[in-house]
Design a protein around this motif. Structure first.
Motif, PDB file in Angstrom:
ATOM      1  N   LYS A  62       0.829  -1.209   0.000  1.00 17.52           N
ATOM      2  CA  LYS A  62       0.000   0.000   0.000  1.00 17.52           C
ATOM      3  C   LYS A  62       0.861   1.256   0.000  1.00 17.52           C
ATOM      4  O   LYS A  62       0.530   2.247  -0.665  1.00 17.52           O
ATOM      5  N   GLU A  63       1.958   1.218   0.751  1.00 17.53           N
ATOM      6  CA  GLU A  63       2.852   2.376   0.784  1.00 17.53           C
ATOM      7  C   GLU A  63       3.424   2.654  -0.598  1.00 17.53           C
ATOM      8  O   GLU A  63       3.548   3.812  -1.016  1.00 17.53           O
ATOM      9  N   MET A  64       3.743   1.604  -1.328  1.00 14.22           N
ATOM     10  CA  MET A  64       4.257   1.775  -2.676  1.00 14.22           C
ATOM     11  C   MET A  64       3.182   2.359  -3.591  1.00 14.22           C
ATOM     12  O   MET A  64       3.451   3.242  -4.413  1.00 14.22           O
ATOM     13  N   ALA A  65       1.964   1.898  -3.443  1.00 14.33           N
ATOM     14  CA  ALA A  65       0.857   2.444  -4.233  1.00 14.33           C
ATOM     15  C   ALA A  65       0.639   3.916  -3.906  1.00 14.33           C
ATOM     16  O   ALA A  65       0.344   4.730  -4.802  1.00 14.33           O
ATOM     17  N   GLU A  66       0.768   4.283  -2.626  1.00 14.32           N
ATOM     18  CA  GLU A  66       0.624   5.690  -2.221  1.00 14.32           C
ATOM     19  C   GLU A  66       1.653   6.560  -2.931  1.00 14.32           C
ATOM     20  O   GLU A  66       1.337   7.663  -3.399  1.00 14.32           O
ATOM     21  N   ARG A  67       2.872   6.084  -3.015  1.00 15.05           N
ATOM     22  CA  ARG A  67       3.918   6.861  -3.674  1.00 15.05           C
ATOM     23  C   ARG A  67       3.632   7.014  -5.162  1.00 15.05           C
ATOM     24  O   ARG A  67       3.893   8.058  -5.755  1.00 15.05           O
ATOM     25  N   TYR A  68       3.109   5.955  -5.765  1.00 19.04           N
ATOM     26  CA  TYR A  68       2.749   6.060  -7.185  1.00 19.04           C
ATOM     27  C   TYR A  68       1.640   7.082  -7.382  1.00 19.04           C
ATOM     28  O   TYR A  68       1.693   7.893  -8.313  1.00 19.04           O
ATOM     29  N   MET A  69       0.651   7.071  -6.489  1.00 18.36           N
ATOM     30  CA  MET A  69      -0.475   7.991  -6.646  1.00 18.36           C
ATOM     31  C   MET A  69      -0.073   9.448  -6.408  1.00 18.36           C
ATOM     32  O   MET A  69      -0.673  10.363  -6.975  1.00 18.36           O
ATOM     33  N   LYS A  70       0.955   9.663  -5.593  1.00 13.34           N
ATOM     34  CA  LYS A  70       1.452  11.027  -5.420  1.00 13.34           C
ATOM     35  C   LYS A  70       2.091  11.528  -6.710  1.00 13.34           C
ATOM     36  O   LYS A  70       2.009  12.714  -7.036  1.00 13.34           O
ATOM     37  N   LEU A  71       2.723  10.613  -7.428  1.00  9.06           N
ATOM     38  CA  LEU A  71       3.310  10.964  -8.727  1.00  9.06           C
ATOM     39  C   LEU A  71       2.247  11.076  -9.811  1.00  9.06           C
ATOM     40  O   LEU A  71       2.440  11.791 -10.805  1.00  9.06           O
ATOM     41  N   HIS A  72       1.136  10.384  -9.619  1.00  7.40           N
ATOM     42  CA  HIS A  72       0.056  10.347 -10.607  1.00  7.40           C
ATOM     43  C   HIS A  72      -1.270  10.618  -9.896  1.00  7.40           C
ATOM     44  O   HIS A  72      -2.065   9.694  -9.680  1.00  7.40           O
ATOM     45  N   PRO A  73      -1.560  11.850  -9.522  1.00  7.96           N
ATOM     46  CA  PRO A  73      -2.775  12.166  -8.764  1.00  7.96           C
ATOM     47  C   PRO A  73      -4.067  11.854  -9.509  1.00  7.96           C
ATOM     48  O   PRO A  73      -5.140  11.824  -8.901  1.00  7.96           O
ATOM     49  N   GLU A  74      -3.961  11.608 -10.798  1.00 10.59           N
ATOM     50  CA  GLU A  74      -5.156  11.271 -11.565  1.00 10.59           C
ATOM     51  C   GLU A  74      -5.543   9.800 -11.419  1.00 10.59           C
ATOM     52  O   GLU A  74      -6.577   9.359 -11.940  1.00 10.59           O
ATOM     53  N   VAL A  75      -4.711   9.027 -10.689  1.00 12.61           N
ATOM     54  CA  VAL A  75      -4.949   7.591 -10.530  1.00 12.61           C
ATOM     55  C   VAL A  75      -5.260   7.266  -9.071  1.00 12.61           C
ATOM     56  O   VAL A  75      -4.593   7.762  -8.156  1.00 12.61           O
ATOM     57  N   ASN A  76      -6.279   6.447  -8.854  1.00 12.16           N
ATOM     58  CA  ASN A  76      -6.615   5.940  -7.528  1.00 12.16           C
ATOM     59  C   ASN A  76      -6.521   4.419  -7.569  1.00 12.16           C
ATOM     60  O   ASN A  76      -7.060   3.773  -8.476  1.00 12.16           O
ATOM     61  N   ILE A  77      -5.824   3.830  -6.604  1.00 13.69           N
ATOM     62  CA  ILE A  77      -5.616   2.382  -6.581  1.00 13.69           C
ATOM     63  C   ILE A  77      -6.363   1.769  -5.409  1.00 13.69           C
ATOM     64  O   ILE A  77      -6.206   2.212  -4.270  1.00 13.69           O
ATOM     65  N   GLU A  78      -7.191   0.794  -5.687  1.00 16.89           N
ATOM     66  CA  GLU A  78      -7.907   0.043  -4.663  1.00 16.89           C
ATOM     67  C   GLU A  78      -7.406  -1.395  -4.650  1.00 16.89           C
ATOM     68  O   GLU A  78      -7.240  -2.009  -5.720  1.00 16.89           O
ATOM     69  N   PHE A  79      -7.186  -1.941  -3.466  1.00 15.84           N
ATOM     70  CA  PHE A  79      -6.745  -3.319  -3.342  1.00 15.84           C
ATOM     71  C   PHE A  79      -7.891  -4.208  -2.849  1.00 15.84           C
ATOM     72  O   PHE A  79      -8.679  -3.807  -1.995  1.00 15.84           O
ATOM     73  N   ILE A  80      -7.938  -5.397  -3.404  1.00 12.78           N
ATOM     74  CA  ILE A  80      -8.833  -6.448  -2.937  1.00 12.78           C
ATOM     75  C   ILE A  80      -7.932  -7.553  -2.381  1.00 12.78           C
ATOM     76  O   ILE A  80      -7.179  -8.177  -3.126  1.00 12.78           O
ATOM     77  N   GLY A  81      -7.965  -7.759  -1.078  1.00  9.67           N
ATOM     78  CA  GLY A  81      -7.120  -8.778  -0.482  1.00  9.67           C
ATOM     79  C   GLY A  81      -7.740 -10.162  -0.591  1.00  9.67           C
ATOM     80  O   GLY A  81      -8.937 -10.343  -0.367  1.00  9.67           O
ATOM     81  N   VAL A  82      -6.935 -11.150  -0.958  1.00 10.73           N
ATOM     82  CA  VAL A  82      -7.406 -12.534  -1.030  1.00 10.73           C
ATOM     83  C   VAL A  82      -6.255 -13.449  -0.601  1.00 10.73           C
ATOM     84  O   VAL A  82      -5.118 -13.269  -1.049  1.00 10.73           O
TER      85      VAL A  82
END
Length: 440
Positions: A62-82
């Motif tokens: 999730k921390e890695m996804a947060e960093r990506y989204m800071k670089l790309h504010p137009e993208v939102n990432i949702e995780f589905i845990g399984v």
């Protein structure tokens, strides 16, 4: 998706509390890595991840996804845990209902099945041949079906034997080279440590569940006996070795560790990877068959074990063997955001991210340059690096994942129901041949 085919993580410790606070659940129960951005132009991509059910992997991803989204504010990432053991069923169910996320965890064992369902995008075209040259060629081959890359290989976890180096040294034991060495060590390290007359430490943390996690571990033992659960004969036909004397010997040895020698903790048929890792973290077992990801998992539970966990290749009967243990992400053929997902996957395996992920989780990187930069000569990692030379390729068979259940049913029937090796392997071979015939 075709309708006819489907019915030094440097900032982590400092940022973790903020990340966990930000990672709430949305109304659908999905873990959201993004903040409440609310932009009408924002694109949301959904990712089904087995890492989200593990620690420390989930928060780190999730921390890695947060960093990506800071670089790309137009993208939102949702995780589905399984959970890993539910992954294949979940993919199949979501594919059938037409609700696949944009990306989902994939393994070589299931990749051909998913390819046959028509649910995975060809990543060669999305990522480009030049970019894929940055990865180890054999890993790209293992991640492909009919020359089409089915998932971007994120990390590798070759199977090896993890053991308590400090306990071995105290007992004057050598690292197991073969299964006789292994049994000797397991028996010597199974003991009553507090003098109450009851065993409270065992030699081997066996994963005995009837699922892919248990089956993959047993299959490397099976292959160390020279037995192949599925192979092609000289005529190019698929055959199985599950009814051979060598197969019976391998099954009997495995089962005897619990039923005869008692070097395994109670409840083995319900002991999966999380339970076995916790047993090692709590000083209950001395050895377990696993990938390098277990190192991070165990040490996160018990930091005192840092530097005390060693590894060697899987012991041999006639040879050493290992799986590549690849894990990565497929992009759904049905995704409307393939380019965005592909860009995020490339971000995940960038050099610094891959090195940080290795340090955190223990899993090995899949790109050549990153591998060259690693420091993996320590006792913890040496066995996993050595194991890569013994790794076998998963048979290119559409229904290979069924063979995991076939072998798992066999060893569970012997452990729990005292079925003989003759009966268990006969049923296993019969089931295997049925699958082979139905695939023609």
């Amino acid at each position: 998706m075709k309708a006819n085919k489907v019915s030094k993580w440097i900032s982590l410790l400092l940022a973790l509390s903020l990340v966990l606070a930000a990672c709430g659940k949305n109304e659908g129960g999905k873990e959201a890595a993004g903040n409440d951005k609310g932009s009408a132009k924002q694109t949301t991509i959904r990712i089904m991840s087995v890492s989200q059910t593990e620690n420390p992997d989930g928060p780190a991803e999730k921390e890695m996804a947060e960093r990506y989204m800071k670089l790309h504010p137009e993208v939102n990432i949702e995780f589905i845990g399984v959970p890993m053991n539910d992954l294949y069923k979940k993919i199949t169910a979501m594919a059938t209902s037409g609700d696949l996320p944009d990306a989902f965890t994939m393994t070589p064992q299931f990749a051909r099945t998913a390819y046959g369902m028509g649910i995975t995008a060809d990543l060669n075209a999305l990522l480009g041949e030049e970019y894929l040259k940055e990865f180890y060629p054999n890993i790209i081959e293992e991640s492909s079906v009919d020359g089409k890359l089915q998932f971007l290989p994120w990390n590798a976890a070759p199977m090896a034997l993890v053991y308590r180096g400090d306990w071995f040294e105290q007992e004057g034991l050598k690292a197991p080279e073969n299964w006789d060495d292994f049994l000797e060590a397991a028996q010597k390290l199974t003991k009553d440590t507090d003098g109450d007359g009851k065993t409270d430490q065992w030699g081997f943390g066996m994963v005995g569940t009837r699922n892919g996690s248990g089956a993959d571990r047993f299959i490397v033992i099976l292959r160390s006996y020279g037995v192949e659960e599925l192979r092609k004969d000289e005529s190019g036909n698929w055959v199985t070795d599950l009814d051979t004397p060598e197969a019976k010997e391998a099954f009997q040895f495995f089962v005897d560790l619990n039923n005869k020698y008692g070097v395994v903790p109670p409840g083995v048929t319900e002991t999966g990877f999380p339970e076995a890792a916790s047993l090692m973290a709590t000083n209950k077992v001395a050895m377990m068959l696993t990938g390098p990801n277990a190192l991070g998992n165990i040490v996160s539970q018990n930091p005192d074990l840092k530097g005390k966990l060693y590894s060697v290749p899987v012991p041999s009967k006639v040879k050493h063997t290992a799986t590549f243990g690849l894990l990565g992400y497929s992009i759904a053929e049905s995704s409307k955001h393939k380019d965005i997902v592909a860009d995020y996957l490339k971000f995940m395996v960038e050099d610094e991210n891959a090195l940080a992920w290795n340090e955190l989780s223990g899993r090995l990187p899949t790109k050549v340059e990153v591998g060259n930069r690693q420091e993996l000569a320590t006792p913890e990692y040496a066995g996993f690096v050595d194991a890569l030379q013994y790794a076998f390729t998963i048979p290119a068979f559409d229904q290979y994942s069924q063979f995991q259940d076939i072998v798992a049913e066999a060893y569970q029937s012997m452990i729990a129901a005292n079925q003989s090796a003759d009966a268990a392997t006969k049923r296993a071979a019969d089931r295997a041949n049925e699958v082979i015939q139905s695939n023609k």
